[in-house]
Design a protein around this motif. Structure first.
Motif, PDB file in Angstrom:
ATOM      1  N   LEU A  18      -7.029   8.217 -15.263  1.00 32.13           N
ATOM      2  CA  LEU A  18      -8.084   7.307 -15.710  1.00 32.13           C
ATOM      3  C   LEU A  18      -8.069   6.012 -14.920  1.00 32.13           C
ATOM      4  O   LEU A  18      -9.111   5.424 -14.639  1.00 32.13           O
ATOM      5  N   MET A  19      -6.875   5.558 -14.551  1.00 29.84           N
ATOM      6  CA  MET A  19      -6.749   4.310 -13.800  1.00 29.84           C
ATOM      7  C   MET A  19      -7.318   4.442 -12.392  1.00 29.84           C
ATOM      8  O   MET A  19      -7.654   3.448 -11.761  1.00 29.84           O
ATOM      9  N   GLY A  20      -7.461   5.662 -11.908  1.00 29.81           N
ATOM     10  CA  GLY A  20      -8.012   5.886 -10.571  1.00 29.81           C
ATOM     11  C   GLY A  20      -9.529   5.951 -10.538  1.00 29.81           C
ATOM     12  O   GLY A  20     -10.130   5.949  -9.463  1.00 29.81           O
ATOM     13  N   LEU A  28      -9.025  -1.394 -16.819  1.00 27.88           N
ATOM     14  CA  LEU A  28      -7.618  -1.098 -17.094  1.00 27.88           C
ATOM     15  C   LEU A  28      -6.698  -1.948 -16.226  1.00 27.88           C
ATOM     16  O   LEU A  28      -5.589  -2.287 -16.628  1.00 27.88           O
ATOM     17  N   GLY A  29      -7.169  -2.315 -15.028  1.00 29.57           N
ATOM     18  CA  GLY A  29      -6.363  -3.093 -14.099  1.00 29.57           C
ATOM     19  C   GLY A  29      -6.046  -4.496 -14.569  1.00 29.57           C
ATOM     20  O   GLY A  29      -5.180  -5.161 -14.017  1.00 29.57           O
ATOM     21  N   ARG A  30      -6.716  -4.955 -15.595  1.00 28.06           N
ATOM     22  CA  ARG A  30      -6.424  -6.286 -16.132  1.00 28.06           C
ATOM     23  C   ARG A  30      -5.061  -6.333 -16.801  1.00 28.06           C
ATOM     24  O   ARG A  30      -4.454  -7.380 -16.906  1.00 28.06           O
ATOM     25  N   GLY A  31      -4.574  -5.214 -17.285  1.00 23.20           N
ATOM     26  CA  GLY A  31      -3.290  -5.205 -17.973  1.00 23.20           C
ATOM     27  C   GLY A  31      -2.373  -4.063 -17.577  1.00 23.20           C
ATOM     28  O   GLY A  31      -1.200  -4.065 -17.890  1.00 23.20           O
ATOM     29  N   GLY A  43      14.969  11.379  -4.763  1.00 25.93           N
ATOM     30  CA  GLY A  43      14.203  11.306  -3.522  1.00 25.93           C
ATOM     31  C   GLY A  43      12.733  11.634  -3.712  1.00 25.93           C
ATOM     32  O   GLY A  43      11.973  11.685  -2.752  1.00 25.93           O
ATOM     33  N   LYS A  44      12.306  11.847  -4.959  1.00 25.00           N
ATOM     34  CA  LYS A  44      10.915  12.190  -5.248  1.00 25.00           C
ATOM     35  C   LYS A  44      10.076  10.920  -5.385  1.00 25.00           C
ATOM     36  O   LYS A  44      10.547   9.901  -5.885  1.00 25.00           O
ATOM     37  N   THR A  45       8.813  11.011  -4.987  1.00 29.64           N
ATOM     38  CA  THR A  45       7.874   9.914  -5.192  1.00 29.64           C
ATOM     39  C   THR A  45       7.370   9.989  -6.622  1.00 29.64           C
ATOM     40  O   THR A  45       6.909  11.041  -7.074  1.00 29.64           O
ATOM     41  N   ILE A  46       7.477   8.867  -7.318  1.00 31.63           N
ATOM     42  CA  ILE A  46       7.125   8.808  -8.735  1.00 31.63           C
ATOM     43  C   ILE A  46       6.081   7.719  -8.939  1.00 31.63           C
ATOM     44  O   ILE A  46       6.212   6.622  -8.391  1.00 31.63           O
ATOM     45  N   SER A  47       5.046   8.016  -9.705  1.00 31.99           N
ATOM     46  CA  SER A  47       4.024   7.032 -10.059  1.00 31.99           C
ATOM     47  C   SER A  47       3.904   6.985 -11.564  1.00 31.99           C
ATOM     48  O   SER A  47       3.861   8.032 -12.220  1.00 31.99           O
ATOM     49  N   LEU A  48       3.870   5.762 -12.109  1.00 35.39           N
ATOM     50  CA  LEU A  48       3.708   5.638 -13.551  1.00 35.39           C
ATOM     51  C   LEU A  48       2.943   4.375 -13.891  1.00 35.39           C
ATOM     52  O   LEU A  48       3.043   3.373 -13.186  1.00 35.39           O
ATOM     53  N   PRO A  49       2.151   4.443 -14.959  1.00 35.06           N
ATOM     54  CA  PRO A  49       1.422   3.253 -15.388  1.00 35.06           C
ATOM     55  C   PRO A  49       2.365   2.303 -16.113  1.00 35.06           C
ATOM     56  O   PRO A  49       3.235   2.734 -16.871  1.00 35.06           O
ATOM     57  N   VAL A  50       2.198   1.012 -15.836  1.00 32.02           N
ATOM     58  CA  VAL A  50       3.011  -0.009 -16.482  1.00 32.02           C
ATOM     59  C   VAL A  50       2.114  -1.167 -16.894  1.00 32.02           C
ATOM     60  O   VAL A  50       1.088  -1.436 -16.267  1.00 32.02           O
ATOM     61  N   SER A  51       2.517  -1.854 -17.942  1.00 29.61           N
ATOM     62  CA  SER A  51       1.867  -3.087 -18.332  1.00 29.61           C
ATOM     63  C   SER A  51       2.498  -4.200 -17.503  1.00 29.61           C
ATOM     64  O   SER A  51       3.710  -4.205 -17.306  1.00 29.61           O
ATOM     65  N   TYR A  52       1.699  -5.132 -17.012  1.00 24.67           N
ATOM     66  CA  TYR A  52       2.234  -6.129 -16.101  1.00 24.67           C
ATOM     67  C   TYR A  52       1.605  -7.506 -16.335  1.00 24.67           C
ATOM     68  O   TYR A  52       0.570  -7.636 -16.993  1.00 24.67           O
ATOM     69  N   VAL A  59       4.855  -9.990  -9.623  1.00 23.24           N
ATOM     70  CA  VAL A  59       4.406  -9.131 -10.720  1.00 23.24           C
ATOM     71  C   VAL A  59       5.609  -8.901 -11.620  1.00 23.24           C
ATOM     72  O   VAL A  59       6.694  -8.562 -11.140  1.00 23.24           O
ATOM     73  N   THR A  60       5.418  -9.087 -12.919  1.00 20.92           N
ATOM     74  CA  THR A  60       6.505  -8.894 -13.879  1.00 20.92           C
ATOM     75  C   THR A  60       6.152  -7.775 -14.840  1.00 20.92           C
ATOM     76  O   THR A  60       5.057  -7.746 -15.398  1.00 20.92           O
ATOM     77  N   VAL A  61       7.107  -6.860 -15.008  1.00 22.85           N
ATOM     78  CA  VAL A  61       6.954  -5.745 -15.950  1.00 22.85           C
ATOM     79  C   VAL A  61       8.082  -5.855 -16.961  1.00 22.85           C
ATOM     80  O   VAL A  61       9.258  -5.820 -16.601  1.00 22.85           O
TER      81      VAL A  61
END
Length: 116
Positions: A18-20, A28-31, A43-52, A59-61
Motif C-alpha cells: 500500500l505504501m508503494g 502514509l508517508g507522513r508517519g 545476508g537477506k535484503t529486508i524491507s519493513l514499514p516503520v513509524s518515524y 530519522v528516528t524510529v
C-alpha cells in the motif's frame, strides 16, 4: 514465532504494498516509512514499514515492544547502512540502535552519512 510476530508479519505484508501506491504513499508517508537493510547474519535484503519522525537529516524510529522484535538488532551496537523510503523518496543513511536503561529501543538514522 510468537503470536505478536505472526500478526506483525501479516500487517507488514499488507501495509508495504500500500505504501508503494502513488495515491497512498504521500498520505502514509507522513508517519510511515519503509526501512530496507541487509540482515547482518542472513545476508537477506529486508524491507519493513516503520513509524518515524524526521528532523533535518535525522530519522528516528521508536521500536514498540522491542523484546518481541529482532530487526533492530541489526543496528546494535554497531550501525549499518539502510535505505529509508519516505513518501516515495529513497534516502540512504546509517542506522544505529540504542537501548535505554528502561529497555526502550530507538533507531537513529543519519541520512547525511552512510557506512560501508
Amino acid at each position: 514465532m510468537t503470536a505478536f510476530q505472526t500478526v506483525a508479519n501479516a500487517a507488514n505484508t499488507i501495509v508495504r504494498p500500500l505504501m508503494g501506491l502513488p495515491v497512498l504513499s504521500s498520505v502514509l508517508g507522513r508517519g510511515l516509512a519503509t526501512l530496507t537493510y541487509v540482515g547482518r547474519r542472513s545476508g537477506k535484503t529486508i524491507s519493513l514499514p516503520v513509524s518515524y519522525r524526521k528532523s533535518g537529516s535525522t530519522v528516528t524510529v521508536m521500536v514498540a515492544a522491542p523484546s518481541q522484535k529482532s530487526w533492530w538488532r541489526n543496528f546494535h551496537p554497531d550501525g549499518a547502512p539502510v535505505t529509508v523510503d519516505i513518501a516515495g523518496r529513497k534516502h540512504q543513511g546509517t542506522a544505529v540502535a540504542t537501548v535505554s536503561e528502561k529497555g526502550g529501543v530507538r533507531v537513529t538514522i543519519d541520512l547525511a552519512t552512510t557506512s560501508s
